[in-house]
Design a protein around this motif. Structure first.
Motif, PDB file in Angstrom:
ATOM      1  N   ASN A  16      -6.403   7.614   9.934  1.00 43.84           N
ATOM      2  CA  ASN A  16      -5.608   6.612   9.058  1.00 43.84           C
ATOM      3  C   ASN A  16      -5.663   4.956   9.356  1.00 43.84           C
ATOM      4  O   ASN A  16      -5.918   4.519   8.382  1.00 43.84           O
ATOM      5  N   ILE A 201       8.316   2.417   5.731  1.00 42.63           N
ATOM      6  CA  ILE A 201       7.372   3.337   6.270  1.00 42.63           C
ATOM      7  C   ILE A 201       7.030   2.820   7.638  1.00 42.63           C
ATOM      8  O   ILE A 201       6.768   1.903   7.879  1.00 42.63           O
ATOM      9  N   GLY A 202       7.233   3.991   8.452  1.00 39.28           N
ATOM     10  CA  GLY A 202       6.788   3.816  10.268  1.00 39.28           C
ATOM     11  C   GLY A 202       7.447   4.608  10.762  1.00 39.28           C
ATOM     12  O   GLY A 202       8.257   5.672  10.193  1.00 39.28           O
ATOM     13  N   GLY A 233       8.569   8.418   7.293  1.00 40.49           N
ATOM     14  CA  GLY A 233       8.117   8.173   8.844  1.00 40.49           C
ATOM     15  C   GLY A 233       9.025   9.339   9.509  1.00 40.49           C
ATOM     16  O   GLY A 233       9.117  10.314   9.107  1.00 40.49           O
ATOM     17  N   VAL A 264       0.347   8.157   2.119  1.00 40.02           N
ATOM     18  CA  VAL A 264       1.778   7.336   1.489  1.00 40.02           C
ATOM     19  C   VAL A 264       1.298   6.827   0.257  1.00 40.02           C
ATOM     20  O   VAL A 264       2.509   6.131  -0.213  1.00 40.02           O
ATOM     21  N   ARG A 265       0.341   6.821  -0.347  1.00 41.73           N
ATOM     22  CA  ARG A 265      -0.132   6.312  -1.612  1.00 41.73           C
ATOM     23  C   ARG A 265       1.050   6.642  -2.744  1.00 41.73           C
ATOM     24  O   ARG A 265       1.665   5.727  -3.379  1.00 41.73           O
ATOM     25  N   ILE A 268       4.356   4.773  -2.215  1.00 37.75           N
ATOM     26  CA  ILE A 268       4.114   3.178  -2.479  1.00 37.75           C
ATOM     27  C   ILE A 268       3.971   3.207  -3.754  1.00 37.75           C
ATOM     28  O   ILE A 268       4.775   1.969  -4.337  1.00 37.75           O
ATOM     29  N   TYR A 274       8.072  -3.230  -1.125  1.00 35.97           N
ATOM     30  CA  TYR A 274       7.877  -2.824   0.323  1.00 35.97           C
ATOM     31  C   TYR A 274       8.650  -3.628   1.203  1.00 35.97           C
ATOM     32  O   TYR A 274       8.470  -4.873   1.207  1.00 35.97           O
ATOM     33  N   ARG A 285      -0.053  -2.265   9.190  1.00 37.59           N
ATOM     34  CA  ARG A 285      -1.026  -1.604   8.370  1.00 37.59           C
ATOM     35  C   ARG A 285      -0.107  -1.321   6.995  1.00 37.59           C
ATOM     36  O   ARG A 285      -1.034  -1.462   5.881  1.00 37.59           O
ATOM     37  N   THR A 286       1.156  -0.646   7.107  1.00 36.63           N
ATOM     38  CA  THR A 286       1.647  -0.339   6.055  1.00 36.63           C
ATOM     39  C   THR A 286       1.971  -1.568   4.922  1.00 36.63           C
ATOM     40  O   THR A 286       1.903  -1.112   3.828  1.00 36.63           O
ATOM     41  N   GLU A 289      -1.277  -1.741   3.053  1.00 37.50           N
ATOM     42  CA  GLU A 289      -1.492  -0.721   1.953  1.00 37.50           C
ATOM     43  C   GLU A 289      -0.577  -1.234   0.903  1.00 37.50           C
ATOM     44  O   GLU A 289      -1.015  -1.082  -0.442  1.00 37.50           O
TER      45      GLU A 289
END
Length: 369
Positions: A16, A201-202, A233, A264-265, A268, A274, A285-286, A289
């Motif tokens: 990832n 996300i996380g 998450g 996760v696309r 999103i 977000y 990173r999220t 994205e």
């Protein structure tokens, strides 16, 4: 053919977060190996690495805490792997691989050792800097950095902190890169939904700001019942992790829990905005994205986070731990949904121009050669 090994503490992260880097190394003529826990034959990540052309190696690591016996087993396992494959380059990311991997590579006489500081973790937050764990972590980090040839940081604040605490002796041995980069072809821009949907996300850690996100979401849910708030998450094994009871209470109050997702696309794409109210990051990173997919971002004016958002242009920066400021920023998109289109387009532009993975990987390879 030169051999390059990459060592992390999560198997999934090799695909990832480092998948594009591994492929870039292969495309540039390296024989590539990757190490992480739970990379046994037949596991999903093991098979995906093989498909990429990467040779996987599994090793044991206890990601949290300081346990001398467990950490010695990690050191010994990595030493044996390095002695077997005899790499020319070894790169390490996250604290345990950096601390024990660099030492193992030094003992195994790996010529070029590279530390990638992707974030400082639980022990390095300001209120914990004098704790026993933080003192030990700082000492071990200092030894690992001293044995590294190149040290990559993902934001200038982390680099500055390492210099101030004398964990890094010379700035010239380090380099700040724009995170891990983002594959803008893989994370393509998607149409915005008509419904005000917010997403985070996380890992569900206090330091990620998940409690602030939940509190702001529930506050707004009462005022705007049509707005939707989602979490993606999992609860991590970490001293700072939330409890399952907390997550259950948020779900019972109306927050959507989508679980831990391999991709996760879609989540999103379903979101209008977000949100990441983290206390500190390397480069999240999220967020990259979401930006690449054309989403405005609400995040904190904190190291690693503030670099991703131009306040008022592709989203909003809010103070760390401020539920009220976070709720106000989220409310702006509920009251005026047209903000999302303009800011989302700016997010995509920043992702393409600043965080493109090919540019980041090219810079890193030039520094380590």
């Amino acid at each position: 053919m030169a051999k390059f090994v990459v060592v992390g503490s999560y198997a999934d992260s090799l695909i990832n977060f480092r998948g594009d880097w591994l492929k870039y190394l292969i495309d540039n003529g390296y024989e590539v190996h990757a190490c992480a826990p739970e990379l046994e034959d037949g596991s999903e990540v093991h098979n995906r690495l093989i498909d990429l052309g990467v040779t996987p190696h599994s090793y044991p690591v206890r990601r949290t805490g300081v346990n001398p016996l467990s950490d010695l087993l990690t050191l010994w396992a990595l030493f044996r792997i390095f002695r077997k494959i005899k790499p020319d380059f070894a790169m390490f990311y996250t604290i345990k691989p950096v601390v024990y991997g660099v030492l193992a590579a030094f003992l195994a006489r790996v010529p070029k050792r590279i530390a990638l500081i992707t974030g400082l973790g639980y022990a390095f937050h300001e209120e914990r800097k004098r704790s026993v764990v933080a003192v030990v972590a700082s000492f071990l980090y200092k030894q690992a950095i001293w044995l590294s040839g190149v040290v990559f940081f993902q934001n200038p604040d982390d680099q500055r902190l390492f210099l101030e605490r004398k964990l890094l002796a010379k700035k010239e041995r380090s380099c700040v890169v724009n995170g891990s980069g983002i594959n803008t072809s893989q994370f393509q821009i998607e149409p915005l939904p008509c419904v005000p949907r917010f997403l985070m996300i996380g890992r569900f850690l206090g330091d990620k700001g998940v409690r602030e996100y939940a509190a702001a979401s529930l506050l707004l849910k009462d005022q705007y019942p049509d707005a939707e708030f989602s979490l993606v998450g999992w609860i991590d094994e970490n001293p700072d992790a939330i409890s399952p009871a907390e997550l259950d209470s948020w779900v019972d109050s109306g927050i959507n829990y989508l679980g831990k997702l391999d991709d996760v696309r879609p989540s999103i794409a379903d979101a209008l905005v977000y949100v990441l109210p983290s206390y500190r990051e390397g480069t999240p990173r999220t967020v990259l994205e979401a930006m690449s997919m054309g989403r405005p971002v609400i995040t904190t004016d904190a190291p690693g986070c503030r670099e991703t958002v131009v306040d008022g242009e592709n989203g909003f920066l809010v103070p760390v731990k401020s539920v009220e400021a976070l709720a106000e920023a989220m409310k702006a998109f509920i009251v005026d949904p047209s903000l999302a289109a303009k800011m989302g387009q700016k997010s995509r532009e920043i992702a393409v121009n600043k965080y493109d993975v090919n540019s980041v990987n090219q810079m890193m390879l030039e520094k380590v050669r």
